[in-house]
Design an enzyme around this catalytic site. Structure first.
Site, PDB file in Angstrom:
ATOM      1  N   LYS A  51      -7.358   7.190   1.459  1.00 22.15           N
ATOM      2  CA  LYS A  51      -6.646   7.525   2.687  1.00 22.15           C
ATOM      3  C   LYS A  51      -5.981   8.879   2.564  1.00 22.15           C
ATOM      4  O   LYS A  51      -5.746   9.380   1.456  1.00 22.15           O
ATOM      5  CB  LYS A  51      -5.615   6.456   3.045  1.00 22.15           C
ATOM      6  CG  LYS A  51      -4.445   6.361   2.111  1.00 22.15           C
ATOM      7  CD  LYS A  51      -3.417   5.395   2.702  1.00 22.15           C
ATOM      8  CE  LYS A  51      -2.212   5.314   1.803  1.00 22.15           C
ATOM      9  NZ  LYS A  51      -1.069   4.747   2.499  1.00 22.15           N
TER      10      LYS A  51
ATOM     11  N   ASP B 110      -1.323  -0.568  -5.754  1.00 20.74           N
ATOM     12  CA  ASP B 110      -0.912   0.831  -5.646  1.00 20.74           C
ATOM     13  C   ASP B 110       0.605   1.016  -5.625  1.00 20.74           C
ATOM     14  O   ASP B 110       1.095   2.122  -5.376  1.00 20.74           O
ATOM     15  CB  ASP B 110      -1.537   1.477  -4.414  1.00 20.74           C
ATOM     16  CG  ASP B 110      -1.120   0.794  -3.122  1.00 20.74           C
ATOM     17  OD1 ASP B 110      -0.828  -0.419  -3.146  1.00 20.74           O
ATOM     18  OD2 ASP B 110      -1.075   1.471  -2.080  1.00 20.74           O
TER      19      ASP B 110
ATOM     20  N   ASP C 202       3.086  -0.152  -3.668  1.00 27.83           N
ATOM     21  CA  ASP C 202       3.941  -0.044  -2.481  1.00 27.83           C
ATOM     22  C   ASP C 202       4.498  -1.387  -2.005  1.00 27.83           C
ATOM     23  O   ASP C 202       5.356  -1.427  -1.141  1.00 27.83           O
ATOM     24  CB  ASP C 202       3.219   0.705  -1.334  1.00 27.83           C
ATOM     25  CG  ASP C 202       1.893   0.079  -0.951  1.00 27.83           C
ATOM     26  OD1 ASP C 202       1.508  -0.941  -1.560  1.00 27.83           O
ATOM     27  OD2 ASP C 202       1.234   0.632  -0.036  1.00 27.83           O
ATOM     28  N   ARG C 203       3.993  -2.488  -2.570  1.00 24.50           N
ATOM     29  CA  ARG C 203       4.530  -3.798  -2.159  1.00 24.50           C
ATOM     30  C   ARG C 203       5.508  -4.339  -3.188  1.00 24.50           C
ATOM     31  O   ARG C 203       5.499  -3.918  -4.348  1.00 24.50           O
ATOM     32  CB  ARG C 203       3.399  -4.809  -2.019  1.00 24.50           C
ATOM     33  CG  ARG C 203       2.436  -4.485  -0.927  1.00 24.50           C
ATOM     34  CD  ARG C 203       1.450  -5.602  -0.746  1.00 24.50           C
ATOM     35  NE  ARG C 203       0.535  -5.248   0.333  1.00 24.50           N
ATOM     36  CZ  ARG C 203      -0.125  -6.107   1.081  1.00 24.50           C
ATOM     37  NH1 ARG C 203       0.018  -7.403   0.857  1.00 24.50           N
ATOM     38  NH2 ARG C 203      -0.920  -5.707   2.044  1.00 24.50           N
TER      39      ARG C 203
ATOM     40  N   GLU D 252       6.460  -7.941   6.932  1.00 17.67           N
ATOM     41  CA  GLU D 252       6.467  -9.269   6.319  1.00 17.67           C
ATOM     42  C   GLU D 252       5.521  -9.366   5.126  1.00 17.67           C
ATOM     43  O   GLU D 252       5.627 -10.269   4.323  1.00 17.67           O
ATOM     44  CB  GLU D 252       6.106 -10.330   7.359  1.00 17.67           C
ATOM     45  CG  GLU D 252       4.869 -10.051   8.209  1.00 17.67           C
ATOM     46  CD  GLU D 252       3.574  -9.967   7.465  1.00 17.67           C
ATOM     47  OE1 GLU D 252       3.379 -10.809   6.574  1.00 17.67           O
ATOM     48  OE2 GLU D 252       2.766  -9.061   7.763  1.00 17.67           O
TER      49      GLU D 252
ATOM     50  N   SER E 180      -5.273  -0.887  -2.611  1.00 17.33           N
ATOM     51  CA  SER E 180      -4.007  -1.609  -2.617  1.00 17.33           C
ATOM     52  C   SER E 180      -4.101  -2.988  -3.269  1.00 17.33           C
ATOM     53  O   SER E 180      -4.446  -3.093  -4.432  1.00 17.33           O
ATOM     54  CB  SER E 180      -3.488  -1.705  -1.183  1.00 17.33           C
ATOM     55  OG  SER E 180      -2.204  -2.214  -1.178  1.00 17.33           O
ATOM     56  N   HIS E 181      -3.873  -4.040  -2.482  1.00 18.44           N
ATOM     57  CA  HIS E 181      -3.825  -5.391  -3.048  1.00 18.44           C
ATOM     58  C   HIS E 181      -5.210  -6.007  -3.194  1.00 18.44           C
ATOM     59  O   HIS E 181      -5.330  -7.129  -3.688  1.00 18.44           O
ATOM     60  CB  HIS E 181      -2.962  -6.277  -2.150  1.00 18.44           C
ATOM     61  CG  HIS E 181      -3.500  -6.346  -0.750  1.00 18.44           C
ATOM     62  ND1 HIS E 181      -3.354  -5.305   0.134  1.00 18.44           N
ATOM     63  CD2 HIS E 181      -4.202  -7.285  -0.105  1.00 18.44           C
ATOM     64  CE1 HIS E 181      -3.940  -5.616   1.267  1.00 18.44           C
ATOM     65  NE2 HIS E 181      -4.470  -6.819   1.159  1.00 18.44           N
TER      66      HIS E 181
ATOM     67  N   ASP F  34       2.110  -4.449  -6.167  1.00 17.55           N
ATOM     68  CA  ASP F  34       0.666  -4.602  -5.955  1.00 17.55           C
ATOM     69  C   ASP F  34      -0.136  -3.482  -6.609  1.00 17.55           C
ATOM     70  O   ASP F  34       0.400  -2.685  -7.379  1.00 17.55           O
ATOM     71  CB  ASP F  34       0.365  -4.684  -4.454  1.00 17.55           C
ATOM     72  CG  ASP F  34       0.589  -3.360  -3.753  1.00 17.55           C
ATOM     73  OD1 ASP F  34       1.463  -2.597  -4.214  1.00 17.55           O
ATOM     74  OD2 ASP F  34      -0.100  -3.068  -2.758  1.00 17.55           O
TER      75      ASP F  34
ATOM     76  N   LYS G 183       5.796   2.507   2.105  1.00 18.44           N
ATOM     77  CA  LYS G 183       6.589   1.416   1.570  1.00 18.44           C
ATOM     78  C   LYS G 183       6.638   1.595   0.066  1.00 18.44           C
ATOM     79  O   LYS G 183       5.801   2.274  -0.511  1.00 18.44           O
ATOM     80  CB  LYS G 183       6.027   0.070   1.993  1.00 18.44           C
ATOM     81  CG  LYS G 183       4.566  -0.197   1.664  1.00 18.44           C
ATOM     82  CD  LYS G 183       4.167  -1.508   2.341  1.00 18.44           C
ATOM     83  CE  LYS G 183       2.803  -1.985   1.891  1.00 18.44           C
ATOM     84  NZ  LYS G 183       1.724  -1.514   2.763  1.00 18.44           N
TER      85      LYS G 183
END
Ligand code: VG1
Ligand code: CO
Length: 543
Positions: free
Chosen positions: A126, A279, A281-282, A364, A113-114, A277, A376
């Site tokens: 995952k 992957d 999702d953000r 958040e 991810s990030h 990000d 997300k």
């Protein structure tokens, strides 16, 4: 084709964190490390013979090598088909979309991810189930248990699959389908949002800038913003996914997305800025010279959902992670729908969405999404905002200020202390626990402590209980401070301090969050003895 059974010994550190197993690339490259964890997944999920699996990742270093390993292991473990994104690319929300659309047994997503990438960076893995969502804690617990006693894994002797060649390939009797990772996802977005209105907005001179941070969303953003919505090619920056993210830190916040932030706060800034990000999702949402706090973003999306075609029929409910501000709760109340408070991590939202209890979810930490998938979804949030702007014909800043005028402002900030020694971090958390008895009733300036606890959650759908999800100090006026240790880092510990105060007074809404929260910040430092215990004078990242 010969199936190999390879003898192995367990590693003791394969406990999945907030979102899968994340370690240094060099750890994953240790002999059998990846194989052990993948076999632990396969043993735990016990997919019936003939099942289909989705596989792909964010393109970071070791992505392709890991995919070849997993393909051979999937063949040896009885899968009939694996669907792999072209070049091994698949954003996290796109993986969720594809698992659901093609009703596969589940999917494996390769991403940290990030976290930074490259040979010296991080890698991650995952498992997502057939609903498209991250495995629940019950499943990740089972995977961890298997990893601690694993004695062998299965693979086959086979040549590598050409991941750059779309279409069907074979490993023994298993089919590997290399598919376009963008199309299904882009189609889903087009089915939810008013692309006509957004195209018109962009055509009328509304300028956007999307920063893919050299991570996975580049190809998705190009297809959606440039090809389907008519934005200029220059609207998408850092659009080519690189294995080391161009040496960047693919975390869309005010610190790590500096290039975009400077553009959005500079002269002649575009009207709208966004970033995603590693992957995909953000999301970070910016207006011209304006930052939208992610907690507010969730609330604003909820309050304006009736303007968006895919959500016109109403929302079943909203869920937010515990440290996320209560801005969304106020919207839920005014809409007469429930608002759920869950532990941090998207895996806790899945049951609520599957049971039809919530439509929108948010964290958040720049995470927003809905029941269109079970992750997300960064670009989804960007499109949601563009749809709102197109419908309201107002700037991002005006939309946010009007929202605060109507609902009040939950002033919010998160301070991260990254890479502090694990002992010091544990000491801080222990100190907080030890203060549970003495803190209530204590006064700090104009704040008095009402109560404190360590958050625990009982899943309303399956009754499972998750404890130790973050220390909360609640004050009598409704303000609060939350403390958590990160579950996604790979080096030392990261302490997150979440600060929130409610401000109904419109004349104070334009105050900088750090100024408005100054007193709470100093209380947080005081009750944790943070400076003395960690030697840190300031947070690494403030959002
Ligand atoms: C962080 C965020 C959390 C998010 C998780 C995965 O976890 O705080 O809200 O769900 O990352 O996001 P932690 O345990 O480090 O606080 V991602 O985009 O890294 O998959
Ligand atoms: Co992510």
């Amino acid at each position: 084709m010969q199936t190999l059974t390879v003898a192995t010994t367990p590693f003791n550190d394969q406990k999945p964190g907030t979102s899968g197993l994340r370690k240094r690339v060099s750890t994953f490259q240790k002999p059998h490390y990846l194989e052990n964890f993948v076999q632990a997944i396969f043993d735990s999920i016990a997919a019936p013979g003939g099942s289909t699996l989705v596989l792909g990742g964010d393109g970071r270093h070791y992505n392709r090598e890991a995919i070849q390993v997993i393909l051979k292991m999937a063949a040896a473990n009885g899968f009939a088909r694996v669907m792999v994104g072209l070049d091994g690319i698949l954003s996290t929300p796109a993986a969720s979309c594809v698992i659901r659309k093609y009703k596969t047994y589940g999917g494996i997503i390769l991403s940290a991810s990030h976290n930074p990438g490259g040979p010296d960076g991080d890698f991650g893995i995952k498992y997502n189930g057939s609903n498209g969502g991250p495995a629940t804690e019950t499943v990740t617990g089972a995977i961890y248990a298997v990893s601690k006693s694993i004695a062998q894994y299965r693979s086959v002797n086979a040549p590598d699959v050409a991941l750059d060649k779309p279409g069907d390939h074979r490993i023994g009797s298993m089919t590997v389908t290399v598919f376009d990772p963008v199309a299904d996802y882009a189609d889903l977005m087009e089915s939810l949002f008013d692309f006509g209105a957004i195209r018109e907005l962009l055509g009328a001179g509304f300028r956007i800038k999307f920063d893919a941070m050299h991570a996975v969303t580049g190809p998705y953003a190009r297809e959606i913003f440039v090809n389907r919505l008519g934005a200029s090619a220059a609207s998408v920056m850092n659009a080519v996914p690189l294995p080391d993210f161009g040496n960047g830190h693919p975390d869309p916040n005010l610190t790590y997305a500096r290039e975009l932030v400077e553009t959005m706060y500079g002269d002649n800034a575009p009207d709208f800025g966004a970033a995603s990000d590693g992957d995909g999702d953000r999301n970070m949402i910016l207006g011209r010279h304006f930052f939208v706090n992610p907690s507010d973003s969730l609330a604003i999306i909820a309050a304006n959902a009736h303007l968006v075609p895919g959500y016109r029929s109403g929302l079943a409910g909203i869920a937010r992670s515990m440290p996320t501000s209560a801005a969304a709760d106020r919207v839920a109340e005014s809409l007469g729908i429930p608002c759920y408070e869950t532990p941090t991590g998207w895996k806790f939202f899945g049951n609520l969405m599957d049971a039809g209890k919530v439509t929108l979810c948010g964290e958040e930490s720049f995470g927003t999404g809905s029941d269109h998938v079970r992750e997300k979804d960064g670009l989804w949030a960007v499109l949601f905002w563009l749809n709102i702007v197109a419908a309201r014909k107002q700037s991002v800043e005006t939309i946010t200020l009007e929202h605060w005028t109507q609902f009040g402002r939950n002033v919010y900030s998160r301070h991260d202390y990254e890479g502090i020694p694990t002992d010091a971090a544990n000491g801080v958390m222990q100190l907080l626990h030890d203060s549970f008895k003495t803190l209530p009733g204590k006064e700090f300036g104009r704040y008095a402590v009402a109560f404190c606890d360590d958050f625990s959650y009982t899943d309303p759908v399956d009754g499972s209980v998750s404890t130790g999800q973050g220390v909360r100090i609640l004050f009598t006026d409704g303000s609060r401070i939350v403390f958590r240790l990160s579950g996604t880092g790979t080096e030392g510990a990261t302490l997150r301090i979440y600060l929130e105060a409610f401000e109904p007074d419109v004349s104070k809404h334009k105050l900088d969050a750090q100024t408005a929260l100054a007193e709470l910040i100093s209380i947080a430092l005081q009750v944790t003895e943070l400076r003395a215990r960690t030697g840190r004078e300031a947070p690494t990242v403030i959002t």
